[in-house]
Enzyme design. Structure first.
Site, PDB file in Angstrom:
ATOM      1  CG  HIS A 168      23.895   6.471  10.768  1.00  0.00           C
ATOM      2  ND1 HIS A 168      24.650   6.543   9.627  1.00  0.00           N
ATOM      3  CD2 HIS A 168      22.617   6.714  10.397  1.00  0.00           C
ATOM      4  CE1 HIS A 168      23.865   6.831   8.605  1.00  0.00           C
ATOM      5  NE2 HIS A 168      22.619   6.940   9.045  1.00  0.00           N
ATOM      6  CG  ASN A 219      -2.268   0.603   0.932  1.00  0.00           C
ATOM      7  OD1 ASN A 219      -2.319   1.580   0.169  1.00  0.00           O
ATOM      8  ND2 ASN A 219      -3.317   0.101   1.525  1.00  0.00           N
ATOM      9  CB  ALA A 231      -1.247   0.838   8.763  1.00  0.00           C
ATOM     10  CB  THR A 278      13.800  -4.082  18.099  1.00  0.00           C
ATOM     11  OG1 THR A 278      13.214  -4.992  19.036  1.00  0.00           O
ATOM     12  CG2 THR A 278      13.118  -2.730  18.228  1.00  0.00           C
ATOM     13  CE  LYS A 279      16.262  -7.826  21.270  1.00  0.00           C
ATOM     14  NZ  LYS A 279      16.065  -7.976  22.685  1.00  0.00           N
ATOM     15  NE  ARG A 324      -4.275 -14.016  18.130  1.00  0.00           N
ATOM     16  CZ  ARG A 324      -4.684 -14.680  17.052  1.00  0.00           C
ATOM     17  NH1 ARG A 324      -4.442 -15.978  16.919  1.00  0.00           N
ATOM     18  NH2 ARG A 324      -5.334 -14.065  16.081  1.00  0.00           N
TER      19      ARG A 324
HETATM   20  C1  ACO Z   1      -2.294  -4.534   3.047  1.00  0.00           C
HETATM   21  C2  ACO Z   1      -3.039  -3.382   3.670  1.00  0.00           C
HETATM   22  O1  ACO Z   1      -3.045  -2.322   3.129  1.00  0.00           O
HETATM   23  S1  ACO Z   1      -3.824  -3.609   5.164  1.00  0.00           S
HETATM   24  C3  ACO Z   1      -4.555  -2.060   5.613  1.00  0.00           C
HETATM   25  C4  ACO Z   1      -4.099  -1.557   6.925  1.00  0.00           C
HETATM   26  N1  ACO Z   1      -4.622  -2.371   8.006  1.00  0.00           N
HETATM   27  C5  ACO Z   1      -3.887  -2.647   9.080  1.00  0.00           C
HETATM   28  O2  ACO Z   1      -2.758  -2.225   9.216  1.00  0.00           O
HETATM   29  C6  ACO Z   1      -4.535  -3.525  10.106  1.00  0.00           C
HETATM   30  C7  ACO Z   1      -3.498  -4.322  10.914  1.00  0.00           C
HETATM   31  N2  ACO Z   1      -4.160  -5.158  11.861  1.00  0.00           N
HETATM   32  C8  ACO Z   1      -3.822  -5.228  13.165  1.00  0.00           C
HETATM   33  O3  ACO Z   1      -2.886  -4.604  13.661  1.00  0.00           O
HETATM   34  C9  ACO Z   1      -4.711  -6.142  13.976  1.00  0.00           C
HETATM   35  O4  ACO Z   1      -5.048  -5.491  15.183  1.00  0.00           O
HETATM   36  C10 ACO Z   1      -4.138  -7.554  14.235  1.00  0.00           C
HETATM   37  C11 ACO Z   1      -4.117  -8.329  12.925  1.00  0.00           C
HETATM   38  C12 ACO Z   1      -2.760  -7.516  14.832  1.00  0.00           C
HETATM   39  C13 ACO Z   1      -5.145  -8.223  15.198  1.00  0.00           C
HETATM   40  O5  ACO Z   1      -4.672  -9.382  15.770  1.00  0.00           O
HETATM   41  P1  ACO Z   1      -5.616 -10.216  16.759  1.00  0.00           P
HETATM   42  O6  ACO Z   1      -4.794 -11.230  17.453  1.00  0.00           O
HETATM   43  O7  ACO Z   1      -6.777 -10.732  15.981  1.00  0.00           O
HETATM   44  O8  ACO Z   1      -6.052  -9.091  17.818  1.00  0.00           O
HETATM   45  P2  ACO Z   1      -7.470  -8.682  18.421  1.00  0.00           P
HETATM   46  O9  ACO Z   1      -8.171  -7.751  17.489  1.00  0.00           O
HETATM   47  O10 ACO Z   1      -8.189  -9.906  18.877  1.00  0.00           O
HETATM   48  O11 ACO Z   1      -6.987  -7.844  19.685  1.00  0.00           O
HETATM   49  C14 ACO Z   1      -6.358  -8.490  20.797  1.00  0.00           C
HETATM   50  C15 ACO Z   1      -5.719  -7.414  21.666  1.00  0.00           C
HETATM   51  O12 ACO Z   1      -4.577  -6.868  20.994  1.00  0.00           O
HETATM   52  C16 ACO Z   1      -4.682  -5.443  20.888  1.00  0.00           C
HETATM   53  N3  ACO Z   1      -4.097  -5.079  19.589  1.00  0.00           N
HETATM   54  C17 ACO Z   1      -4.524  -5.470  18.371  1.00  0.00           C
HETATM   55  N4  ACO Z   1      -3.739  -4.978  17.410  1.00  0.00           N
HETATM   56  C18 ACO Z   1      -2.787  -4.242  18.030  1.00  0.00           C
HETATM   57  C19 ACO Z   1      -1.699  -3.475  17.549  1.00  0.00           C
HETATM   58  N5  ACO Z   1      -1.429  -3.365  16.248  1.00  0.00           N
HETATM   59  N6  ACO Z   1      -0.902  -2.862  18.464  1.00  0.00           N
HETATM   60  C20 ACO Z   1      -1.183  -2.977  19.796  1.00  0.00           C
HETATM   61  N7  ACO Z   1      -2.214  -3.690  20.301  1.00  0.00           N
HETATM   62  C21 ACO Z   1      -3.008  -4.316  19.427  1.00  0.00           C
HETATM   63  C22 ACO Z   1      -6.182  -5.176  20.987  1.00  0.00           C
HETATM   64  O13 ACO Z   1      -6.444  -3.875  21.456  1.00  0.00           O
HETATM   65  C23 ACO Z   1      -6.622  -6.239  21.973  1.00  0.00           C
HETATM   66  O14 ACO Z   1      -6.275  -5.792  23.265  1.00  0.00           O
HETATM   67  P3  ACO Z   1      -7.071  -6.300  24.587  1.00  0.00           P
HETATM   68  O15 ACO Z   1      -6.798  -7.784  24.698  1.00  0.00           O
HETATM   69  O16 ACO Z   1      -6.453  -5.499  25.669  1.00  0.00           O
HETATM   70  O17 ACO Z   1      -8.523  -6.020  24.311  1.00  0.00           O
END
Ligand code: ACO
Length: 203
Positions: free
Chosen positions: A116, A86, A143, A166-167, A184
């Site tokens: 650096h 994207n 994203a 970082t790792k 997970r």
């Molecule tokens: C190719 C493209 O263009 S894609 C377009 C852009 N889209 C994106 O970037 C979406 C990316 N998706 C994510 O980051 C998602 O949140 C995923 C895939 C990581 C979700 O993973 P899952 O294991 O299904 O997480 P789920 O939604 O069940 O949330 C579990 C916990 O993790 C937290 N969490 C989910 N994603 C994140 C994240 N990126 N950073 C920090 N915490 C997060 C949630 O708040 C939730 O917290 P809680 O347990 O305290 O309630």
């Protein structure tokens, strides 16, 4: 240091000074191709595909990169088949960035091979080192994630939005956060639900 030695150091993780007319001239060649890529109109998909092939070190079948793309070189990045990136993918590819097949990048992802030294005097002279980054097949990077030098991400893994990686992150896991950690394994639940309690209704 001659161009050959600079290039060897660029590739191998050793310190070097990224200066010298020869190096800058070579880089400028790729910057021109990248400029053309970013100036294409939305309907010029074929032209974009051709320019991507000229720019990158290697690109597989049916890759689609949304402009704008940013790269320090381009020629040090290798993509497998069916990669989707994207907007605003940023490739600091002073060393190799190896991207597998079916990899997806959300918008505003940065992949950086360069660093650096923290030591102030060397840094003031622009000393640099580069460490290869490897992204396995079928990885999805959310994203705004930032992948730092030397990192390897295993196949099928999902990196959550906004992560700073970082790792190394193993295969078949969901990982996110700053610093990015494995949260997970991908498993049974993911075969039933596509998002929280929403059930998959596609074959
Ligand atoms: C190719 C493209 O263009 S894609 C377009 C852009 N889209 C994106 O970037 C979406 C990316 N998706 C994510 O980051 C998602 O949140 C995923 C895939 C990581 C979700 O993973 P899952 O294991 O299904 O997480 P789920 O939604 O069940 O949330 C579990 C916990 O993790 C937290 N969490 C989910 N994603 C994140 C994240 N990126 N950073 C920090 N915490 C997060 C949630 O708040 C939730 O917290 P809680 O347990 O305290 O309630």
């Amino acid at each position: 240091m001659d161009l050959k030695e600079v290039k060897e150091r660029m590739r191998s993780g050793r310190l070097y000074y990224p200066t010298g007319e020869d190096l800058l001239q070579e880089q400028a060649k790729y910057m021109e191709i990248l400029y053309d890529f970013n100036q294409t109109r939305p309907r010029e998909g074929e032209k974009r595909a051709q320019l991507l092939e000229k720019l990158l070190g290697g690109v597989g079948k049916n890759c689609y990169v949304e402009p704008p793309l940013h790269a320090n070189w381009g020629c040090n990045t290798y993509m497998g088949d069916e990669v989707y990136a994207n907007f605003n993918l940023t490739l600091v590819d002073d060393a190799r960035i190896n991207i597998g097949s079916h990899v997806m990048f959300g918008p505003n992802v940065t992949v950086a091979t360069a660093g650096h030294p923290v030591e102030p005097l060397l840094r003031s002279r622009q000393a640099q080192y580069n460490l290869e980054v490897n992204i396995g097949d079928n990885v999805w990077i959310g994203a705004g994630a930032v992948i730092l030098p030397g990192v390897t991400i295993g196949e099928n893994t999902v990196i959550g939005a906004g992560s700073i990686v970082t790792k190394d992150i193993p295969a078949n896991v969901v990982a996110y956060g700053n610093p990015c950690k494995v949260v997970r394994e991908i498993g049974e639940k993911d075969r039933k639900y596509y998002y929280r309690d929403r059930e998959i209704d596609l074959d």
